[in-house]
Design a protein around this motif. Structure first.
Motif, PDB file in Angstrom:
ATOM      1  N   GLU A   1      17.421  91.733 -64.441  1.00 27.01           N
ATOM      2  CA  GLU A   1      17.809  92.059 -63.070  1.00 27.01           C
ATOM      3  C   GLU A   1      18.118  93.543 -62.905  1.00 27.01           C
ATOM      4  O   GLU A   1      17.764  94.147 -61.901  1.00 27.01           O
ATOM      5  CB  GLU A   1      18.997  91.213 -62.628  1.00 27.01           C
ATOM      6  N   LYS A   2      18.747  94.162 -63.905  1.00 29.53           N
ATOM      7  CA  LYS A   2      19.035  95.600 -63.805  1.00 29.53           C
ATOM      8  C   LYS A   2      17.737  96.410 -63.718  1.00 29.53           C
ATOM      9  O   LYS A   2      17.653  97.369 -62.966  1.00 29.53           O
ATOM     10  CB  LYS A   2      19.885  96.069 -64.992  1.00 29.53           C
ATOM     11  N   ASN A   3      16.722  96.016 -64.481  1.00 28.52           N
ATOM     12  CA  ASN A   3      15.442  96.710 -64.415  1.00 28.52           C
ATOM     13  C   ASN A   3      14.764  96.497 -63.065  1.00 28.52           C
ATOM     14  O   ASN A   3      14.150  97.415 -62.519  1.00 28.52           O
ATOM     15  CB  ASN A   3      14.535  96.280 -65.578  1.00 28.52           C
ATOM     16  N   ILE A   4      14.880  95.310 -62.520  1.00 28.33           N
ATOM     17  CA  ILE A   4      14.313  95.026 -61.193  1.00 28.33           C
ATOM     18  C   ILE A   4      15.023  95.859 -60.133  1.00 28.33           C
ATOM     19  O   ILE A   4      14.374  96.492 -59.295  1.00 28.33           O
ATOM     20  CB  ILE A   4      14.407  93.517 -60.873  1.00 28.33           C
ATOM     21  N   ILE A   5      16.338  95.889 -60.181  1.00 32.74           N
ATOM     22  CA  ILE A   5      17.128  96.636 -59.194  1.00 32.74           C
ATOM     23  C   ILE A   5      16.831  98.134 -59.259  1.00 32.74           C
ATOM     24  O   ILE A   5      16.743  98.805 -58.231  1.00 32.74           O
ATOM     25  CB  ILE A   5      18.637  96.364 -59.389  1.00 32.74           C
ATOM     26  N   ASP A   6      16.650  98.663 -60.469  1.00 36.99           N
ATOM     27  CA  ASP A   6      16.408 100.102 -60.636  1.00 36.99           C
ATOM     28  C   ASP A   6      14.993 100.529 -60.254  1.00 36.99           C
ATOM     29  O   ASP A   6      14.683 101.716 -60.253  1.00 36.99           O
ATOM     30  CB  ASP A   6      16.690 100.526 -62.076  1.00 36.99           C
ATOM     31  N   SER A   7      14.128  99.570 -59.948  1.00 34.70           N
ATOM     32  CA  SER A   7      12.754  99.888 -59.551  1.00 34.70           C
ATOM     33  C   SER A   7      12.587  99.655 -58.054  1.00 34.70           C
ATOM     34  O   SER A   7      13.457  99.091 -57.402  1.00 34.70           O
ATOM     35  CB  SER A   7      11.766  99.002 -60.321  1.00 34.70           C
ATOM     36  N   GLU A   8      11.448 100.099 -57.544  1.00 36.58           N
ATOM     37  CA  GLU A   8      11.105  99.799 -56.154  1.00 36.58           C
ATOM     38  C   GLU A   8      10.283  98.515 -56.059  1.00 36.58           C
ATOM     39  O   GLU A   8      10.166  97.929 -54.991  1.00 36.58           O
ATOM     40  CB  GLU A   8      10.329 100.960 -55.541  1.00 36.58           C
ATOM     41  N   GLY A   9       9.706  98.105 -57.181  1.00 35.72           N
ATOM     42  CA  GLY A   9       8.912  96.882 -57.232  1.00 35.72           C
ATOM     43  C   GLY A   9       8.567  96.558 -58.674  1.00 35.72           C
ATOM     44  O   GLY A   9       8.657  97.408 -59.556  1.00 35.72           O
ATOM     45  N   THR A  10       8.172  95.309 -58.896  1.00 32.50           N
ATOM     46  CA  THR A  10       7.897  94.813 -60.242  1.00 32.50           C
ATOM     47  C   THR A  10       6.467  94.329 -60.358  1.00 32.50           C
ATOM     48  O   THR A  10       5.978  93.606 -59.490  1.00 32.50           O
ATOM     49  CB  THR A  10       8.852  93.650 -60.577  1.00 32.50           C
ATOM     50  N   VAL A  11       5.806  94.731 -61.440  1.00 32.54           N
ATOM     51  CA  VAL A  11       4.467  94.239 -61.769  1.00 32.54           C
ATOM     52  C   VAL A  11       4.596  93.387 -63.026  1.00 32.54           C
ATOM     53  O   VAL A  11       5.091  93.858 -64.056  1.00 32.54           O
ATOM     54  CB  VAL A  11       3.469  95.391 -61.998  1.00 32.54           C
ATOM     55  N   ILE A  12       4.158  92.127 -62.918  1.00 29.12           N
ATOM     56  CA  ILE A  12       4.149  91.203 -64.048  1.00 29.12           C
ATOM     57  C   ILE A  12       2.698  91.033 -64.488  1.00 29.12           C
ATOM     58  O   ILE A  12       1.866  90.579 -63.707  1.00 29.12           O
ATOM     59  CB  ILE A  12       4.724  89.827 -63.661  1.00 29.12           C
ATOM     60  N   LEU A  13       2.406  91.418 -65.722  1.00 32.69           N
ATOM     61  CA  LEU A  13       1.059  91.283 -66.275  1.00 32.69           C
ATOM     62  C   LEU A  13       1.097  90.182 -67.336  1.00 32.69           C
ATOM     63  O   LEU A  13       1.867  90.271 -68.294  1.00 32.69           O
ATOM     64  CB  LEU A  13       0.607  92.599 -66.902  1.00 32.69           C
ATOM     65  N   THR A  14       0.295  89.140 -67.131  1.00 35.26           N
ATOM     66  CA  THR A  14       0.326  88.008 -68.057  1.00 35.26           C
ATOM     67  C   THR A  14      -1.057  87.714 -68.628  1.00 35.26           C
ATOM     68  O   THR A  14      -2.076  88.087 -68.057  1.00 35.26           O
ATOM     69  CB  THR A  14       0.838  86.729 -67.379  1.00 35.26           C
ATOM     70  N   HIS A  15      -1.029  87.023 -69.738  1.00 40.58           N
ATOM     71  CA  HIS A  15      -2.226  86.463 -70.365  1.00 40.58           C
ATOM     72  C   HIS A  15      -1.917  84.986 -70.555  1.00 40.58           C
ATOM     73  O   HIS A  15      -1.086  84.633 -71.382  1.00 40.58           O
ATOM     74  CB  HIS A  15      -2.503  87.107 -71.727  1.00 40.58           C
ATOM     75  N   GLY A  16      -2.535  84.137 -69.777  1.00 41.47           N
ATOM     76  CA  GLY A  16      -2.261  82.714 -69.910  1.00 41.47           C
ATOM     77  C   GLY A  16      -1.182  82.259 -68.967  1.00 41.47           C
ATOM     78  O   GLY A  16      -0.809  82.958 -68.030  1.00 41.47           O
ATOM     79  N   GLN A  17      -0.667  81.075 -69.239  1.00 42.00           N
ATOM     80  CA  GLN A  17       0.264  80.453 -68.301  1.00 42.00           C
ATOM     81  C   GLN A  17       1.564  81.228 -68.188  1.00 42.00           C
ATOM     82  O   GLN A  17       1.973  81.935 -69.106  1.00 42.00           O
ATOM     83  CB  GLN A  17       0.487  78.995 -68.691  1.00 42.00           C
ATOM     84  N   LEU A  18       2.185  81.104 -67.033  1.00 44.79           N
ATOM     85  CA  LEU A  18       3.456  81.776 -66.786  1.00 44.79           C
ATOM     86  C   LEU A  18       4.506  81.274 -67.763  1.00 44.79           C
ATOM     87  O   LEU A  18       4.599  80.083 -68.041  1.00 44.79           O
ATOM     88  CB  LEU A  18       3.953  81.475 -65.370  1.00 44.79           C
TER      89      LEU A  18
END
Length: 163
Positions: free
Chosen positions: A62-79
């Protein structure tokens, strides 16, 4: 333009994002665990991340999310559980979040998707997170190529405008 990369430095997408920031001379910061502990080893001092006193995965996230303007999640396979938690915490904090399944798109598609998302939301400080290296042996290189591609698109756009 990516002005800052946020990351906690966990193995996989997060560590690759920090390496891309250093390689491309993009400022970076983030929150990591006490004693800079990761699943592999302690995170080297070359990464500009701060230790969180509370060992909670969700507080660090959450601290990393709050300190950013937006979040990019890069995945390989299922969440994985962490990806779902990331989306939920981004929503809770009214932060835009983009999820890209790298098994289902080319690197060029990923680059253009992130770039369009950045433009649509006016984002230039991004928290990159997602899969661990076990998900794909070339994940580290893919993430660096995506971030380099985003920066290349930005440079070409600025050139076309005469900057």
């Amino acid at each position: 333009m990516i002005k800052k990369i946020i990351s906690g430095g966990l193995p996989g997408v997060e560590l690759a994002a920090l390496d891309a920031a250093i390689k491309l001379d993009i400022p970076h910061k983030g929150w990591t665990y006490k004693c800079r502990k990761t699943e592999a080893d302690a995170l080297p001092e070359q990464y500009n991340v701060r230790e969180i006193a509370n060992p909670s995965y969700f507080e660090r996230l959450e601290k990393n999310i709050i300190d950013s303007e937006g979040t990019v999640i890069l995945t390989h396979g299922q969440l994985i559980r962490g990806s779902n938690a990331t989306k939920n915490l981004a929503n809770k904090n009214n932060k835009p979040c983009l999820l890209l399944e790298l098994n289902e798109c080319t690197l060029n598609h990923a680059i253009s998707s992130v770039r369009k998302w950045m433009d649509n939301h006016g984002i230039d400080e991004i928290f990159f997170t997602g899969s661990k290296p076990i998900a794909a042996p070339n994940l580290h290189d893919e993430v660096i190529q995506i971030i380099e591609g985003i920066c290349q698109v930005e440079r070409e756009y600025e050139k076309s405008l005469g900057f």
